[in-house]
Design a protein around this motif. Sequence first.
Motif, PDB file in Angstrom:
ATOM      1  N   GLY A 108      33.696  37.778  39.972  1.00 35.50           N
ATOM      2  CA  GLY A 108      32.556  36.870  40.111  1.00 35.50           C
ATOM      3  C   GLY A 108      32.743  35.505  39.487  1.00 35.50           C
ATOM      4  O   GLY A 108      31.937  34.613  39.696  1.00 35.50           O
ATOM      5  N   SER A 109      33.815  35.293  38.709  1.00 31.53           N
ATOM      6  CA  SER A 109      34.071  33.993  38.077  1.00 31.53           C
ATOM      7  C   SER A 109      35.243  33.307  38.756  1.00 31.53           C
ATOM      8  O   SER A 109      36.279  33.933  39.001  1.00 31.53           O
ATOM      9  CB  SER A 109      34.398  34.180  36.595  1.00 31.53           C
ATOM     10  OG  SER A 109      33.314  34.763  35.922  1.00 31.53           O
ATOM     11  N   GLN A 110      35.096  32.023  39.038  1.00 30.00           N
ATOM     12  CA  GLN A 110      36.162  31.280  39.692  1.00 30.00           C
ATOM     13  C   GLN A 110      37.325  31.067  38.734  1.00 30.00           C
ATOM     14  O   GLN A 110      37.138  30.735  37.567  1.00 30.00           O
ATOM     15  CB  GLN A 110      35.657  29.939  40.203  1.00 30.00           C
ATOM     16  CG  GLN A 110      36.689  29.213  41.046  1.00 30.00           C
ATOM     17  CD  GLN A 110      36.113  28.003  41.763  1.00 30.00           C
ATOM     18  OE1 GLN A 110      34.957  27.655  41.591  1.00 30.00           O
ATOM     19  NE2 GLN A 110      36.934  27.374  42.572  1.00 30.00           N
ATOM     20  N   LEU A 111      38.528  31.265  39.251  1.00 28.12           N
ATOM     21  CA  LEU A 111      39.727  31.091  38.433  1.00 28.12           C
ATOM     22  C   LEU A 111      40.012  29.621  38.186  1.00 28.12           C
ATOM     23  O   LEU A 111      39.924  28.805  39.099  1.00 28.12           O
ATOM     24  CB  LEU A 111      40.946  31.703  39.125  1.00 28.12           C
ATOM     25  CG  LEU A 111      40.994  33.208  39.258  1.00 28.12           C
ATOM     26  CD1 LEU A 111      42.226  33.616  40.065  1.00 28.12           C
ATOM     27  CD2 LEU A 111      41.020  33.869  37.914  1.00 28.12           C
ATOM     28  N   THR A 112      40.363  29.297  36.943  1.00 31.74           N
ATOM     29  CA  THR A 112      40.809  27.956  36.603  1.00 31.74           C
ATOM     30  C   THR A 112      42.245  28.000  36.086  1.00 31.74           C
ATOM     31  O   THR A 112      42.867  26.967  35.900  1.00 31.74           O
ATOM     32  CB  THR A 112      39.900  27.328  35.527  1.00 31.74           C
ATOM     33  OG1 THR A 112      39.871  28.190  34.390  1.00 31.74           O
ATOM     34  CG2 THR A 112      38.486  27.145  36.062  1.00 31.74           C
ATOM     35  N   ARG A 113      42.743  29.202  35.831  1.00 35.41           N
ATOM     36  CA  ARG A 113      44.119  29.414  35.370  1.00 35.41           C
ATOM     37  C   ARG A 113      44.480  30.862  35.667  1.00 35.41           C
ATOM     38  O   ARG A 113      43.619  31.649  36.050  1.00 35.41           O
ATOM     39  CB  ARG A 113      44.240  29.130  33.880  1.00 35.41           C
ATOM     40  CG  ARG A 113      43.427  30.070  33.008  1.00 35.41           C
ATOM     41  CD  ARG A 113      43.509  29.679  31.542  1.00 35.41           C
ATOM     42  NE  ARG A 113      42.990  30.695  30.666  1.00 35.41           N
ATOM     43  CZ  ARG A 113      41.726  30.940  30.451  1.00 35.41           C
ATOM     44  NH1 ARG A 113      40.802  30.233  31.080  1.00 35.41           N
ATOM     45  NH2 ARG A 113      41.350  31.892  29.626  1.00 35.41           N
ATOM     46  N   ALA A 114      45.731  31.226  35.476  1.00 32.97           N
ATOM     47  CA  ALA A 114      46.157  32.611  35.691  1.00 32.97           C
ATOM     48  C   ALA A 114      45.489  33.512  34.659  1.00 32.97           C
ATOM     49  O   ALA A 114      45.466  33.200  33.474  1.00 32.97           O
ATOM     50  CB  ALA A 114      47.668  32.723  35.585  1.00 32.97           C
ATOM     51  N   LEU A 115      44.920  34.623  35.128  1.00 37.01           N
ATOM     52  CA  LEU A 115      44.237  35.566  34.250  1.00 37.01           C
ATOM     53  C   LEU A 115      44.695  36.989  34.538  1.00 37.01           C
ATOM     54  O   LEU A 115      45.049  37.306  35.673  1.00 37.01           O
ATOM     55  CB  LEU A 115      42.720  35.497  34.460  1.00 37.01           C
ATOM     56  CG  LEU A 115      42.015  34.237  33.984  1.00 37.01           C
ATOM     57  CD1 LEU A 115      40.540  34.276  34.370  1.00 37.01           C
ATOM     58  CD2 LEU A 115      42.160  34.074  32.480  1.00 37.01           C
ATOM     59  N   PRO A 116      44.673  37.855  33.517  1.00 33.86           N
ATOM     60  CA  PRO A 116      45.049  39.251  33.758  1.00 33.86           C
ATOM     61  C   PRO A 116      43.997  39.955  34.600  1.00 33.86           C
ATOM     62  O   PRO A 116      42.812  39.652  34.514  1.00 33.86           O
ATOM     63  CB  PRO A 116      45.127  39.847  32.352  1.00 33.86           C
ATOM     64  CG  PRO A 116      44.313  38.954  31.495  1.00 33.86           C
ATOM     65  CD  PRO A 116      44.354  37.595  32.122  1.00 33.86           C
ATOM     66  N   VAL A 117      44.459  40.892  35.417  1.00 27.33           N
ATOM     67  CA  VAL A 117      43.580  41.653  36.305  1.00 27.33           C
ATOM     68  C   VAL A 117      43.594  43.116  35.873  1.00 27.33           C
ATOM     69  O   VAL A 117      44.663  43.718  35.777  1.00 27.33           O
ATOM     70  CB  VAL A 117      44.046  41.554  37.771  1.00 27.33           C
ATOM     71  CG1 VAL A 117      43.115  42.337  38.680  1.00 27.33           C
ATOM     72  CG2 VAL A 117      44.158  40.116  38.215  1.00 27.33           C
ATOM     73  N   GLU A 118      42.426  43.649  35.606  1.00 25.35           N
ATOM     74  CA  GLU A 118      42.300  45.062  35.266  1.00 25.35           C
ATOM     75  C   GLU A 118      42.036  45.848  36.552  1.00 25.35           C
ATOM     76  O   GLU A 118      41.400  45.329  37.476  1.00 25.35           O
ATOM     77  CB  GLU A 118      41.153  45.277  34.271  1.00 25.35           C
ATOM     78  CG  GLU A 118      41.348  44.575  32.943  1.00 25.35           C
ATOM     79  CD  GLU A 118      42.581  45.034  32.185  1.00 25.35           C
ATOM     80  OE1 GLU A 118      42.951  46.215  32.312  1.00 25.35           O
ATOM     81  OE2 GLU A 118      43.181  44.206  31.483  1.00 25.35           O
ATOM     82  N   PRO A 119      42.492  47.093  36.631  1.00 27.85           N
ATOM     83  CA  PRO A 119      42.222  47.911  37.819  1.00 27.85           C
ATOM     84  C   PRO A 119      40.718  48.034  38.070  1.00 27.85           C
ATOM     85  O   PRO A 119      39.929  48.192  37.145  1.00 27.85           O
ATOM     86  CB  PRO A 119      42.822  49.278  37.446  1.00 27.85           C
ATOM     87  CG  PRO A 119      43.874  48.957  36.443  1.00 27.85           C
ATOM     88  CD  PRO A 119      43.345  47.784  35.659  1.00 27.85           C
ATOM     89  N   GLY A 120      40.337  47.917  39.336  1.00 20.76           N
ATOM     90  CA  GLY A 120      38.935  48.045  39.726  1.00 20.76           C
ATOM     91  C   GLY A 120      38.132  46.765  39.691  1.00 20.76           C
ATOM     92  O   GLY A 120      37.012  46.732  40.192  1.00 20.76           O
ATOM     93  N   VAL A 121      38.675  45.701  39.138  1.00 21.45           N
ATOM     94  CA  VAL A 121      37.960  44.417  39.089  1.00 21.45           C
ATOM     95  C   VAL A 121      38.217  43.682  40.414  1.00 21.45           C
ATOM     96  O   VAL A 121      39.368  43.469  40.788  1.00 21.45           O
ATOM     97  CB  VAL A 121      38.420  43.554  37.892  1.00 21.45           C
ATOM     98  CG1 VAL A 121      37.730  42.196  37.920  1.00 21.45           C
ATOM     99  CG2 VAL A 121      38.149  44.267  36.586  1.00 21.45           C
ATOM    100  N   PRO A 122      37.151  43.311  41.137  1.00 21.80           N
ATOM    101  CA  PRO A 122      37.347  42.689  42.444  1.00 21.80           C
ATOM    102  C   PRO A 122      37.896  41.264  42.357  1.00 21.80           C
ATOM    103  O   PRO A 122      37.517  40.492  41.484  1.00 21.80           O
ATOM    104  CB  PRO A 122      35.941  42.692  43.050  1.00 21.80           C
ATOM    105  CG  PRO A 122      35.020  42.768  41.894  1.00 21.80           C
ATOM    106  CD  PRO A 122      35.744  43.505  40.805  1.00 21.80           C
TER     107      PRO A 122
END
Length: 141
Positions: free
Chosen positions: A115-129
């Motif tokens: 739900g938050s727009q990316l401004t930089r590379a971020l880690p992704v947890e399983p199940g997070v859309p």
Amino acid sequence: MVISVVGAIRRDLTVGSRNRTGTPTARQIRKDPTLEKRAPAPSKVTPRELVVTEGPLRGTTLELSASPILLGRAQEATLVLEDDYASGRHARLFPQGSRWFVEDLGSTNGTYLGGSQLTRALPVEPGVPIRIGKTVIELRP
């Protein structure tokens, strides 16, 4: 007039320093220690596949390997998105250590993580859309 211009410039300069992932900043935790308990802990689950959960390619699954995944409408993309709101080279998922990260590649309509727009590379947890236009993908164990 001068005060409103200074206020607008100040707001523009502080936009990049805001935490866009929904997790509290260290300053917010110091002011309200109860926020620390609500901050999500990093997952220990290692994702094994990428699943399209919404959009024209719903149900598509990609096996994760050590290679980055390019997402977009371009034919050279790992996952070619049939989505008018996706750019040719829209976003990239890449492994770093035991975690996966997502970054927007300068797309027109943006990439959203939880739900938050990316401004930089971020880690992704399983199940997070991860939303790209009308397409939503998730990492799954």
